[in-house]
Design an enzyme around this catalytic site. Structure first.
Site, PDB file in Angstrom:
ATOM      1  N   LYS A 124      42.079  47.934  32.457  1.00  0.00           N
ATOM      2  CA  LYS A 124      41.061  49.164  32.013  1.00  0.00           C
ATOM      3  C   LYS A 124      42.346  50.260  32.208  1.00  0.00           C
ATOM      4  O   LYS A 124      43.194  50.500  33.142  1.00  0.00           O
ATOM      5  CB  LYS A 124      40.216  49.326  33.413  1.00  0.00           C
ATOM      6  CG  LYS A 124      39.562  50.489  33.354  1.00  0.00           C
ATOM      7  CD  LYS A 124      38.209  50.883  34.129  1.00  0.00           C
ATOM      8  CE  LYS A 124      38.454  50.525  35.641  1.00  0.00           C
ATOM      9  NZ  LYS A 124      37.159  50.569  36.334  1.00  0.00           N
ATOM     10  N   TRP A 183      33.953  40.207  37.928  1.00  0.00           N
ATOM     11  CA  TRP A 183      34.769  39.608  36.891  1.00  0.00           C
ATOM     12  C   TRP A 183      35.125  38.297  37.322  1.00  0.00           C
ATOM     13  O   TRP A 183      35.117  37.446  36.400  1.00  0.00           O
ATOM     14  CB  TRP A 183      36.187  40.556  36.543  1.00  0.00           C
ATOM     15  CG  TRP A 183      35.969  41.787  35.662  1.00  0.00           C
ATOM     16  CD1 TRP A 183      34.567  42.185  35.422  1.00  0.00           C
ATOM     17  CD2 TRP A 183      36.624  42.289  34.965  1.00  0.00           C
ATOM     18  NE1 TRP A 183      34.769  43.323  34.592  1.00  0.00           N
ATOM     19  CE2 TRP A 183      36.123  43.381  34.176  1.00  0.00           C
ATOM     20  CE3 TRP A 183      37.988  42.073  34.606  1.00  0.00           C
ATOM     21  CZ2 TRP A 183      36.652  44.103  33.328  1.00  0.00           C
ATOM     22  CZ3 TRP A 183      38.855  42.672  33.562  1.00  0.00           C
ATOM     23  CH2 TRP A 183      38.178  43.821  32.893  1.00  0.00           C
ATOM     24  N   ASP A 194      40.780  45.097  36.471  1.00  0.00           N
ATOM     25  CA  ASP A 194      39.621  46.174  36.310  1.00  0.00           C
ATOM     26  C   ASP A 194      39.886  47.321  37.337  1.00  0.00           C
ATOM     27  O   ASP A 194      38.919  48.107  37.984  1.00  0.00           O
ATOM     28  CB  ASP A 194      38.140  45.670  36.450  1.00  0.00           C
ATOM     29  CG  ASP A 194      37.181  46.664  35.952  1.00  0.00           C
ATOM     30  OD1 ASP A 194      37.607  47.316  35.270  1.00  0.00           O
ATOM     31  OD2 ASP A 194      35.675  46.649  36.734  1.00  0.00           O
ATOM     32  N   ASP A 203      48.839  42.420  48.760  1.00  0.00           N
ATOM     33  CA  ASP A 203      49.232  43.023  47.541  1.00  0.00           C
ATOM     34  C   ASP A 203      49.848  42.599  46.440  1.00  0.00           C
ATOM     35  O   ASP A 203      50.746  41.755  46.625  1.00  0.00           O
ATOM     36  CB  ASP A 203      50.192  44.314  48.318  1.00  0.00           C
ATOM     37  CG  ASP A 203      50.450  45.275  47.408  1.00  0.00           C
ATOM     38  OD1 ASP A 203      50.276  45.208  46.261  1.00  0.00           O
ATOM     39  OD2 ASP A 203      51.093  46.368  47.920  1.00  0.00           O
TER      40      ASP A 203
END
Length: 240
Positions: A183, A82, A143, A119
């Site tokens: 997603k 991506w 994603d 993170d």
């Protein structure tokens, strides 16, 4: 960049994978599916790091989310498919716009893309991101998928929880008018998530790109026209 994810080259002769004593049945099926997937073959030919690149290409062709000069955050970016697409679309290699790819895993460099191995839930992540982007983001895309258990209901709840975390991060880092792509999986428990997104954004749509496997329950949420975190704070105060 090829721009027709719906028409990959003709499928080659099907490859059958010989079993190996050390290979599980599930890994053997995965390998055979990869070898016979036209998008996997096409990604290799065209230099994309993953077949997922075609999903973003198709979504952008339909909704025109990626624009030159944008500031973009790619959550769970590895292996970088991506980020590659976004960098090409916004002209990152020519100094147009900025992209920060974030992942817990290492990722090979993508031309025009800054990488932060961290993170995104770390409390310091937003400020680190603002410093790298020189301001707020125009697009947060994810994603990411949670590790699956094989139990559909459990897996769906895990992915929705992950999307909610990504959506909360997007609220913190997006500039007004920004967009969020993520997603999700079909499962019927997205009501609260959708309600929140519709409150935060002017428009929320679902897409299932052609590059998504037919037997997959994955969908993509595309939310555009971010209203701004201040607006939400005022709404929550009014409701209290």
């Amino acid at each position: 960049m090829s721009s027709s994810p719906r028409s990959p080259d003709a499928r080659p002769l099907k490859v059958r994978v010989k079993s190996a004593r050390t290979r599980s049945s599930s890994s053997q099926k995965w390998l055979q599916r990869q070898l016979n997937d036209p998008y996997v073959a096409r990604a290799k030919r065209e230099g994309w790091r993953s077949r997922a690149a075609f999903k973003l290409i198709e979504m952008d062709e339909k909704l025109h989310v990626l624009k030159r000069g944008m500031r973009i955050v790619d959550l769970g970016a590895a292996p970088g498919g991506w980020s590659q697409v976004a960098a090409k679309k916004i002209g990152a290699a020519e100094g147009q716009g900025k992209i920060v790819a974030i992942d817990l895993l290492e990722m090979d460099a993508v031309t025009g893309v800054m990488f932060a191995q961290m993170d995104f839930l770390d409390p310091t992540a937003p400020e680190r991101l603002f410093a790298m982007l020189d301001g707020k983001a125009d697009l947060v895309m994810s994603d990411m998928a949670a590790n699956t258990t094989g139990h559909k209901k459990t897996d769906h709840l895990k992915i929705i929880a992950l999307v909610e975390l990504a959506a909360d991060f997007a609220r913190q880092v997006l500039a007004p008018g920004g967009a969020f792509i993520a997603k999700v999986f079909q499962g019927g428990t997205e009501g609260t998530l959708l309600a929140d997104l519709k409150r935060d954004y002017a428009q929320v749509r679902h897409l299932k790109p052609a590059a998504s496997r037919a037997d997959s329950a994955e969908l993509y949420l595309v939310a555009t026209g971010f209203r701004g975190s201040a607006d939400r704070t005022e709404d929550e105060t009014d409701e209290a």
